[in-house]
Enzyme design. Structure first.
Site, PDB file in Angstrom:
ATOM      1  N   ASP A   1      -3.185 -18.374   2.338  1.00 23.82           N
ATOM      2  CA  ASP A   1      -4.540 -18.791   1.654  1.00 23.82           C
ATOM      3  C   ASP A   1      -4.906 -19.869   2.743  1.00 23.82           C
ATOM      4  OD1 ASP A   1      -1.859 -20.141   1.265  1.00 23.82           O
ATOM      5  OD2 ASP A   1      -2.402 -20.847  -0.547  1.00 23.82           O
TER       6      ASP A   1
ATOM      7  N   LYS B   1       3.252 -15.605   2.901  1.00 28.76           N
ATOM      8  CA  LYS B   1       3.274 -16.337   1.679  1.00 28.76           C
ATOM      9  C   LYS B   1       4.558 -16.638   1.405  1.00 28.76           C
ATOM     10  CE  LYS B   1       0.780 -18.133  -1.743  1.00 28.76           C
ATOM     11  NZ  LYS B   1       0.040 -19.212  -1.615  1.00 28.76           N
TER      12      LYS B   1
ATOM     13  N   TYR C   1       0.749  -1.167  -0.101  1.00 30.18           N
ATOM     14  CA  TYR C   1      -0.045  -0.138   0.036  1.00 30.18           C
ATOM     15  C   TYR C   1       0.980   1.244   0.070  1.00 30.18           C
ATOM     16  CZ  TYR C   1      -3.978  -2.900   0.997  1.00 30.18           C
ATOM     17  OH  TYR C   1      -5.137  -4.309   1.106  1.00 30.18           O
TER      18      TYR C   1
ATOM     19  N   ASP D   1      -5.442  -6.565   5.944  1.00 28.01           N
ATOM     20  CA  ASP D   1      -6.654  -5.728   5.682  1.00 28.01           C
ATOM     21  C   ASP D   1      -7.516  -6.888   5.038  1.00 28.01           C
ATOM     22  OD1 ASP D   1      -8.236  -3.639   4.412  1.00 28.01           O
ATOM     23  OD2 ASP D   1      -7.076  -3.586   2.491  1.00 28.01           O
TER      24      ASP D   1
ATOM     25  N   ASP E   1     -11.232  -8.404   7.615  1.00 30.57           N
ATOM     26  CA  ASP E   1     -12.724  -8.208   7.209  1.00 30.57           C
ATOM     27  C   ASP E   1     -13.234  -9.640   7.537  1.00 30.57           C
ATOM     28  OD1 ASP E   1     -12.276  -5.522   6.651  1.00 30.57           O
ATOM     29  OD2 ASP E   1     -13.395  -5.645   4.481  1.00 30.57           O
TER      30      ASP E   1
HETATM   31  C1  IPM Z   1      -8.948  -0.486   6.258  1.00 31.60           C
HETATM   32  C2  IPM Z   1      -9.406   0.128   5.099  1.00 31.60           C
HETATM   33  C3  IPM Z   1      -8.272   0.976   4.386  1.00 31.60           C
HETATM   34  C4  IPM Z   1      -7.277   0.120   4.269  1.00 31.60           C
HETATM   35  C5  IPM Z   1      -8.771   1.603   2.940  1.00 31.60           C
HETATM   36  C6  IPM Z   1      -9.834   2.399   3.194  1.00 31.60           C
HETATM   37  C7  IPM Z   1      -7.518   2.240   2.550  1.00 31.60           C
HETATM   38  O1  IPM Z   1      -9.880  -0.919   4.002  1.00 31.60           O
HETATM   39  O2  IPM Z   1      -8.969   0.277   7.170  1.00 31.60           O
HETATM   40  O3  IPM Z   1      -8.941  -1.780   6.212  1.00 31.60           O
HETATM   41  O4  IPM Z   1      -6.981  -0.997   3.337  1.00 31.60           O
HETATM   42  O5  IPM Z   1      -6.339   0.110   5.062  1.00 31.60           O
HETATM   43 MG    MG Z   2      -9.698  -2.890   4.856  1.00 36.38          MG
END
Ligand code: IPM
Ligand code: MG
Length: 366
Positions: free
Chosen positions: A232, A200, A151, A256, A260
């Site tokens: 994975d 990985k 990133y 990231d 989620d």
């Molecule tokens: C998070 C979000 C951010 C990230 C985005 C909005 C840039 O998805 O905080 O996980 O990828 O870090």
């Molecule tokens: Mg995120």
């Protein structure tokens, strides 16, 4: 003798979408905790993301960075809009709301992102996994490296051999790996003493460096059981048997994605708090979820991830442990009877409530 109360400066970024309404409830809960536990919170509002673009033309200003640096900690809602309809997404990528979030993480040196996944007893019915898996219990934290990797690497799109070719560079140095690994080992020592490095390493050179650095540090933590898992496989294990995880350490992009997934296994992304820590005690605290523009302003968003992030702030940046515990306990009590729509299942015997009422009930319960 002086009876001066403990007093803290808290930066507040309401942000976009549901951000303002969930932050307001977290502030309500914080105020109650401060009153009850005898300290004072002074709030310093600041702009970030879409609302900053609207006011200042950029998603992050130097003023916001300077204000944040003058605070003990920052509490944030969420930033961003709907990419299909919001004019913010007509701008070039470096001027969009998300660039503000990446920028403030970098500017404040917030290299360690902790995202907690805890399945509360009273939410076992909201867990989308099979009940026999949910019954084993879920309680782990992902430590995501937040200011390096893909990133933040060099980026370009150029014509190569007559066609558009895009490049994102993935770089990690030993010191970047070591400073977050230290936090991961320390967290493991305070928990069940199990650390899983997710990478990985069968493909990526950077992952091989992560393994080398982390395995080299293990001798300083003989009590911590360290193991390694390819990303994975980790994605699969998180839904197959999440009870096996205690502390998960990983690089930026893997964290990231996995965080989620991890938020959903405990019922809703609306329940997952996060702490982004710098060296020392400073941190920025935000829910793991986004700004949900589709439900903004409707009083239906779940404020609990933000409220629980505020509790993390009290614990990690202000050392107000008792107040943090009281907020978490109140959340658990309230969930016995009340749910926002994201957590509600038909016939679960609970009452459906909105954002504001959830904040009020948690505050009252402190
Ligand atoms: C998070 C979000 C951010 C990230 C985005 C909005 C840039 O998805 O905080 O996980 O990828 O870090
Ligand atoms: Mg995120």
């Amino acid at each position: 003798m002086s009876t001066q109360k403990r007093s803290y400066r808290i930066g507040v970024i309401e942000g976009d979408g549901i951000g303002p309404e969930i932050v307001r409830q977290a502030v309500r809960v914080l105020d109650r905790a401060a009153e009850k536990f005898g300290f004072v919170l002074n709030y310093v509002p600041m702009d970030l993301g879409g609302c900053s673009i609207d006011k200042h033309g950029v998603p992050l200003t130097q003023e916001t960075i300077d204000l944040a640096k003058s605070c003990d900690a920052v509490l944030m809602g969420s930033i961003g809009g709907d990419p299909k309809t919001s004019p913010w997404y007509q701008l070039e990528p470096s001027k969009r709301p998300e660039a503000g979030l990446l920028g403030i993480r970098k500017a404040l040196g917030l290299f360690a992102n902790l995202r907690f996944s805890v399945l509360y007893d009273d939410l076992k019915d909201a867990c989308p996994l099979r009940q026999d898996i949910a019954q084993e219990g879920i309680d782990f934290v992902i430590l995501r490296e937040l200011t390096g990797g893909l990133y933040f690497g060099e980026k370009s799109t150029k014509i190569v051999d007559g066609e558009e070719t895009a490049t994102d560079v993935l770089t990690y140095s030993e010191s970047e790996i070591r400073r977050i690994a230290l936090k991961a080992f320390d967290s493991a020592m305070l928990r069940r003493k199990k650390l899983t490095l997710v990478d990985k390493a069968n493909v990526l050179e950077s992952s091989r460096l992560w393994r080398k650095v982390v395995s080299g540090m293990a001798k300083d933590y003989p009590e911590v059981e360290l193991d390694y898992m390819y990303v994975d496989n980790a994605a699969m294990q998180l839904v197959r048997r999440p009870s096996q995880f205690d502390v998960v350490l990983t690089e930026n992009m893997f964290g990231d994605i996995l965080s989620d997934e991890a938020s959903m296994v405990v019922g809703s992304i609306g329940m997952q708090p996060s702490a982004s820590l710098a060296e020392g005690t400073f941190g920025l605290y935000e829910p793991s979820h986004g700004s949900a523009p589709d439900i903004a302003g409707k009083d239906v968003a779940n404020p609990l991830a933000t409220i629980l992030s505020a509790a993390c702030m009290l614990r990690y940046s202000l050392s107000e442990e008792a107040a943090a515990d009281a907020i978490e306990k109140s959340v658990m009590e309230v969930l016995k009877q009340y749910r926002t729509q994201d957590l509600k299942a038909d016939g679960d015997g609970t009452l459906l409530i909105g954002t504001k009422q959830m904040g009020e009930l948690v505050a009252e319960g402190i």
